[in-house]
Design a protein around this motif. Structure first.
Motif, short mmCIF file in Angstrom:
data_model
loop_
_atom_site.label_atom_id
_atom_site.label_comp_id
_atom_site.label_asym_id
_atom_site.label_seq_id
_atom_site.Cartn_x
_atom_site.Cartn_y
_atom_site.Cartn_z
N GLU A 72 53.19 38.75 29.15
CA GLU A 72 54.15 37.81 28.55
C GLU A 72 55.38 38.48 27.97
O GLU A 72 56.38 37.83 27.72
N THR B 244 52.92 44.66 38.56
CA THR B 244 53.63 44.62 37.29
C THR B 244 53.95 46.03 36.80
O THR B 244 54.99 46.25 36.16
N PHE C 71 37.92 49.15 25.75
CA PHE C 71 37.08 47.95 25.91
C PHE C 71 36.23 48.06 27.17
O PHE C 71 35.28 47.31 27.35
N ARG D 137 43.63 50.74 24.79
CA ARG D 137 43.04 49.50 25.29
C ARG D 137 41.85 49.75 26.18
O ARG D 137 40.90 49.01 26.19
N GLY E 230 40.59 44.54 34.14
CA GLY E 230 39.59 45.07 33.20
C GLY E 230 38.33 44.24 33.14
O GLY E 230 37.22 44.76 33.11
N HIS F 269 36.59 39.03 29.40
CA HIS F 269 35.51 40.02 29.38
C HIS F 269 34.30 39.43 28.63
O HIS F 269 33.17 39.45 29.12
C1 EPZ Z 1 45.06 46.90 33.90
O1 EPZ Z 1 45.15 46.42 32.56
C2 EPZ Z 1 45.88 48.17 33.92
N1 EPZ Z 1 45.33 49.14 32.97
C3 EPZ Z 1 47.33 47.86 33.57
O2 EPZ Z 1 48.08 49.07 33.71
C4 EPZ Z 1 47.87 46.85 34.58
O3 EPZ Z 1 49.20 46.50 34.23
C5 EPZ Z 1 46.99 45.59 34.55
O4 EPZ Z 1 45.61 45.96 34.83
C6 EPZ Z 1 47.42 44.56 35.59
O5 EPZ Z 1 47.43 45.12 36.84
C7 EPZ Z 1 44.22 49.83 33.32
O6 EPZ Z 1 43.67 49.66 34.40
C8 EPZ Z 1 43.71 50.82 32.31
P1 EPZ Z 1 44.43 42.54 33.12
P2 EPZ Z 1 44.19 45.19 32.08
O7 EPZ Z 1 43.15 42.29 32.42
O8 EPZ Z 1 42.88 45.30 32.73
C9 EPZ Z 1 45.40 38.57 30.76
C10 EPZ Z 1 49.65 50.69 33.13
O9 EPZ Z 1 50.88 50.61 33.01
N2 EPZ Z 1 44.02 38.66 30.29
O10 EPZ Z 1 44.47 42.45 34.61
O11 EPZ Z 1 44.26 45.11 30.60
C11 EPZ Z 1 46.28 39.65 30.13
O12 EPZ Z 1 46.76 39.21 28.87
C12 EPZ Z 1 48.77 49.59 32.56
O13 EPZ Z 1 49.03 51.61 33.74
C13 EPZ Z 1 43.50 37.61 29.55
O14 EPZ Z 1 44.17 36.62 29.29
O15 EPZ Z 1 45.01 43.96 32.70
C14 EPZ Z 1 47.39 39.82 31.12
O16 EPZ Z 1 48.36 38.81 30.89
C15 EPZ Z 1 49.57 48.55 31.79
N3 EPZ Z 1 42.22 37.70 29.08
C16 EPZ Z 1 46.71 39.56 32.47
O17 EPZ Z 1 45.47 38.89 32.16
C17 EPZ Z 1 41.43 38.79 29.36
O18 EPZ Z 1 40.25 38.80 28.93
C18 EPZ Z 1 46.39 40.81 33.25
O19 EPZ Z 1 45.53 41.60 32.46
C19 EPZ Z 1 41.98 39.85 30.11
C20 EPZ Z 1 43.27 39.76 30.58
#
Ligand code: EPZ
Length: 422
Positions: free
Chosen positions: A331, A306, A96, A93, A165, A127
């Motif tokens: 989810e 989380t 991206f 992932r 991200g 993003h």
């Molecule tokens: C980062 O993922 C971490 N990964 C994750 O760690 C971590 O769990 C997460 O942040 C939350 O803290 C890295 O940093 C590489 P988000 P990321 O965008 O950036 C929704 C681990 O175990 N969302 O904060 O992908 C998404 O579906 C990993 O080390 C959208 O809806 O997490 C989720 O429900 C797992 N649209 C929530 O936001 C978007 O465009 C949080 O996602 C982006 C996200």
């Protein structure tokens, strides 16, 4: 097939040092692409499969990368290709996180639509919406996202959700966008601050990282710099919880307790002794049976992370009374519940909340990791289960933990990697 085999019953004693943060180093490696001049030298890089994949992609794009111990040197002055549509990109992932840097520096980017995973769909709409506000256009065909721009221009962007991200991509893009970019309702994680520090040392002008508003004054170009990655708060929290679960007395060097406040608070609430020292954290515990039940709700930083939810559940399987854990970030980040039930846990899932009643004993079983943190959680449960626990799908664990088996063995755990016929 390789599994991790844990024999329960040994308390954890001794000292280990925490490695650099996976979730900090991945965006920092992609940010190194922004340097059109000079070389970046990044210290305390953990040896993880996700790191190797990102470095493979950087080299595919034309960057020169080299390792020396835990130091990675990146020269991105000669980056020529702009498409990161590699098979391996789809597997990870964090690829991206190339979108922002490639658009900002080369006005073009091409990546595979990142895949979802066991914990959720993992969309990237925030993003794309933010980058479009900065002047990018995207076409998504056959699972490939092609982005282009005439030149990014600063904008005011409000994130519907404080996505880690999306905050990182928009910070990297804004660094080279013309004019002022204001990002609101952004993520406040320590990894965001670490990335902002790296970018500012490259010549960017970013303020507010670590708060919910980040301001970025675009600059014409950025240059390579030297940086040391912050310690991995999730790795540290995982080991701290392992002591809470198995019992013992252990010290974790190179740990910033300020990054672990919610985890420290919950460990203390459970009855675990947490001693914060200048260069690390000491954990003393009698084990799961002496832990009190907890109410946990995962939240964006500085709330309970989380990424620590499954490990904390593992610690509570034989605790006193009931615990309730609500997951609000992803989810479907409860796939590990079924695996805990195989070990004899009394645990049920209702919607996005788990209800757990501590049992007298849990038993070793054949279980499978469903994401990298769940894999660590199953090992934690195995540390105090009766008998042997065989954990499969350990490729997840190798994505996020550098030396987990070796470290737990050094602390006295009866744990090993073993090969089994398919
Ligand atoms: C980062 O993922 C971490 N990964 C994750 O760690 C971590 O769990 C997460 O942040 C939350 O803290 C890295 O940093 C590489 P988000 P990321 O965008 O950036 C929704 C681990 O175990 N969302 O904060 O992908 C998404 O579906 C990993 O080390 C959208 O809806 O997490 C989720 O429900 C797992 N649209 C929530 O936001 C978007 O465009 C949080 O996602 C982006 C996200």
């Amino acid at each position: 097939m390789e599994k991790i085999v844990v024999k329960g019953g040994n308390p954890l004693k001794g000292t280990i040092s925490i490695k650099g943060s996976k979730n900090s180093v991945l965006p920092i490696l992609t940010a190194a692409l922004l340097a059109s001049d000079g070389v970046s030298v990044i210290h305390d890089v953990p040896k993880l499969s996700d790191v190797y994949i990102i470095i493979d992609i950087l080299e595919h794009l034309g960057a020169k990368c080299s390792w020396d111990g835990n130091t990675v040197t990146i020269d991105s002055t000669k980056v020529v290709r702009l498409d990161a549509s590699l098979n391996c990109v789809g597997d990870m992932r964090a690829s991206f996180l190339l979108l922002g840097p490639l658009l900002a520096r080369f006005k073009s980017s091409e990546i595979l639509q990142p895949g979802g995973c066991a914990i959720g769909v993992r969309p990237i709409d925030l993003h794309l919406k933010g980058l479009e506000a900065l002047g990018a256009d995207f076409a998504q065909t056959h699972g490939v996202i092609k982005g282009s721009t005439q030149g990014l221009k600063g904008a005011r962007i409000y994130l519907d959700f404080p996505s880690v991200g999306a905050t990182e991509n928009l910070m990297m893009a804004g660094a080279l966008a013309e004019g002022l970019t204001i990002l609101e309702n952004v993520a406040e994680e320590p990894e965001i601050v670490d990335l902002a520090n790296f970018l500012n040392n490259m010549g960017a002008k970013i303020t507010g990282a670590g708060t919910n508003i980040i301001k970025i004054k675009g600059v014409p170009s950025l240059k390579g710099t030297v940086h040391t990655v912050i310690p991995d708060r999730i790795e540290a929290g995982t080991y701290m919880i392992a002591v809470g679960a198995a019992g013992g007395d252990a010290f974790f060097e190179n740990t910033i307790s300020d990054h672990l406040k919610p985890v420290v608070a919950k460990l203390r609430e459970a009855g675990v002794t947490v001693i914060e020292e200048a260069n690390g954290i000491r954990i003393i515990s009698e084990g799961s049976k002496f832990c009190k039940g907890l109410y946990i709700k995962t939240m964006p930083y500085p709330g309970f992370p989380t990424d620590m939810q499954s490990q904390l559940l593992a610690m509570l399987l034989c605790s006193n009374g009931r615990s309730y854990v609500t997951e609000t970030i992803f989810e479907s980040r409860f796939q590990h519940i079924e695996e805990f039930r195989k070990m004899g846990a009394d645990i049920i899932l209702a919607g996005n909340t788990v209800a757990l009643t501590g049992v007298d004993k849990i038993y070793g079983a054949n279980v499978n990791a469903t994401d990298l943190r769940a894999g660590a959680a199953l090992i934690i449960a195995g540390l105090y289960a009766e008998g042997e626990t065989h954990v499969g799908n350990i490729h997840f664990i190798d994505r996020g933990y550098d030396g987990l088996v070796e470290n737990l063995k050094a602390l006295g755990a009866d744990i090993k990697r073993a090969k089994f016929d398919e």
